[in-house]
Design an enzyme around this catalytic site. Structure first.
Site, PDB file in Angstrom:
ATOM      1  N   ARG A  24       0.829  -1.209   0.000  1.00 59.45           N
ATOM      2  CA  ARG A  24       0.000   0.000   0.000  1.00 59.45           C
ATOM      3  C   ARG A  24       0.865   1.261   0.000  1.00 59.45           C
ATOM      4  O   ARG A  24       1.018   1.936  -1.005  1.00 59.45           O
ATOM      5  CB  ARG A  24      -0.963  -0.033   1.200  1.00 59.45           C
ATOM      6  N   ASP A  25       1.475   1.574   1.120  1.00 61.21           N
ATOM      7  CA  ASP A  25       2.279   2.788   1.217  1.00 61.21           C
ATOM      8  C   ASP A  25       3.509   2.708   0.321  1.00 61.21           C
ATOM      9  O   ASP A  25       3.974   3.718  -0.201  1.00 61.21           O
ATOM     10  CB  ASP A  25       2.699   3.000   2.680  1.00 61.21           C
ATOM     11  N   HIS A 218       5.862   4.546  12.567  1.00 59.52           N
ATOM     12  CA  HIS A 218       5.934   4.541  11.105  1.00 59.52           C
ATOM     13  C   HIS A 218       6.914   5.637  10.678  1.00 59.52           C
ATOM     14  O   HIS A 218       6.536   6.804  10.579  1.00 59.52           O
ATOM     15  CB  HIS A 218       4.536   4.805  10.544  1.00 59.52           C
ATOM     16  N   HIS A 220       9.682   7.344   8.057  1.00 58.97           N
ATOM     17  CA  HIS A 220      10.283   7.450   6.721  1.00 58.97           C
ATOM     18  C   HIS A 220      11.765   7.792   6.897  1.00 58.97           C
ATOM     19  O   HIS A 220      12.161   8.385   7.903  1.00 58.97           O
ATOM     20  CB  HIS A 220       9.552   8.501   5.896  1.00 58.97           C
ATOM     21  N   CYS A 251       4.682   9.721  -0.217  1.00 57.65           N
ATOM     22  CA  CYS A 251       3.315  10.212  -0.034  1.00 57.65           C
ATOM     23  C   CYS A 251       2.967  11.138  -1.192  1.00 57.65           C
ATOM     24  O   CYS A 251       3.695  12.101  -1.456  1.00 57.65           O
ATOM     25  CB  CYS A 251       3.188  10.960   1.301  1.00 57.65           C
ATOM     26  N   ASN A 260       9.947   4.473   3.068  1.00 58.53           N
ATOM     27  CA  ASN A 260       9.788   3.998   4.434  1.00 58.53           C
ATOM     28  C   ASN A 260      11.050   3.287   4.916  1.00 58.53           C
ATOM     29  O   ASN A 260      11.941   2.941   4.139  1.00 58.53           O
ATOM     30  CB  ASN A 260       8.633   2.992   4.499  1.00 58.53           C
TER      31      ASN A 260
END
Length: 318
Positions: A24-25, A218, A220, A251, A260
């Site tokens: 997803r991300d 989370h 980055h 993003c 990430n």
């Protein structure tokens, strides 16, 4: 394949749950559309490597994130492998929840912001309006027996507003968790966090009743601080860490957000510290090499590059 030398660390959890966000991300900001069949196979390979929690996709409007417009198709290809509490999907509103429920998912994630500017850019709403929008989403999801996660973006810095006060983050976190969410994920969306900042935020959250057992992190890796920040969080009792296989990510609404924390880099560090993850590092590296071949570029992960050979080999898929 080379393995890290193990020197158990007494100040880290015995086990860490890796919340894999690669499908997803990791993929949402890719310009070239990745076929649904490739995404589904990516998820299958991640599961086979031992990752138990994999965020599979997002039920946001296709115009928001074109890369994830095939969410229903991906879950259809996965069948039972794409369902259950270990396969969360992102939902922005009740319509997104409707689609997720139709697909038979067992877990969802909502995504708020600690800053007003990003809330407007990401959801076209203020922070307060976002929380109001999420309230029926969480209520309906819980009534349906789903596990619910709340993301808070821009916890450590915002490209428009600059430094984000800890109290501001705590306020938004309390509001979202007050809706009935099961877990809170603290997002360093543009990767500017530092270890002292991480400690201060976690301590303040704990002081208002949001303990480390309710929190995931989370980070980055924009400034190369993701792993250091993660280890700091673990020393404060956090045991859930978001990571993306191959270090993929970014993003679409914050151009300064880079990849990430790479799952392979995290697993290497944790294995070396004697922390259990349940992940087969060799299989994970092979999966990163395979995906790098589909994307046509080397994996950003240092561990993948070290274990899989030259950058050219990694980009070509081995």
């Amino acid at each position: 394949m080379r393995a890290p030398q193990r020197e158990p660390a007494s100040d880290l959890p015995e086990r860490v749950i890796i919340y894999e966000v690669g499908p997803r991300d990791g993929l949402q900001n890719e310009k070239a559309v990745v076929p649904a069949a490739v995404k589904a196979e990516f998820i299958r390979r991640l599961a086979a490597a031992g990752l138990e929690t994999i965020e599979t996709t997002s039920f946001v409007p296709p115009s928001w994130v074109p890369q994830l417009a095939d969410a229903s198709e991906v879950l259809g290809l996965l069948g039972a492998d794409g369902r259950g509490a270990g396969r969360p999907v992102l939902v922005p509103n009740e319509r997104g929840l409707d689609r997720a429920l139709e697909a038979g998912v067992g877990a969802v994630a909502i995504f708020g912001s600690a800053t007003e500017t990003f809330a407007r850019k990401n959801l076209n709403r203020s922070v307060a309006e976002s929380v109001e929008m999420f309230a029926p989403v969480v209520a309906r999801a819980k009534d349906a027996g789903l596990w619910v996660r709340a993301y808070v973006s821009m916890c450590f810095g915002d490209p428009w507003e600059g430094e984000v006060p800890v109290e501001q983050v705590v306020d938004v976190a309390q509001r979202l968790m007050g809706l009935g969410c099961d877990q809170l994920s603290l997002g360093d969306t543009i990767g500017v966090g530092t270890t002292g900042h991480v400690s201060r935020l976690l301590e303040r959250l704990g002081s208002v009743g949001l303990g480390a057992d309710q929190v995931g992190v989370h980070f980055h890796d924009t400034y190369g601080q993701a792993l250091a920040n993660t280890l700091t969080a673990l020393r404060h009792g956090v045991s859930v860490v978001d990571a993306s296989t191959g270090g993929l990510g970014g993003c679409p609404y914050a151009k300064s957000a880079t990849g990430n924390l790479a799952t392979e880099d995290l697993v290497w560090a944790l294995e070396g510290a004697g922390v259990r993850t349940g992940v087969d590092l060799e299989a994970l590296v092979e999966t990163s090499v395979w995906m790098a071949g589909h994307l046509g570029r080397p994996s950003p992960s240092r561990v993948v590059r070290a274990l899989a050979g030259s950058p050219a080999e990694v980009a070509l898929g081995g």
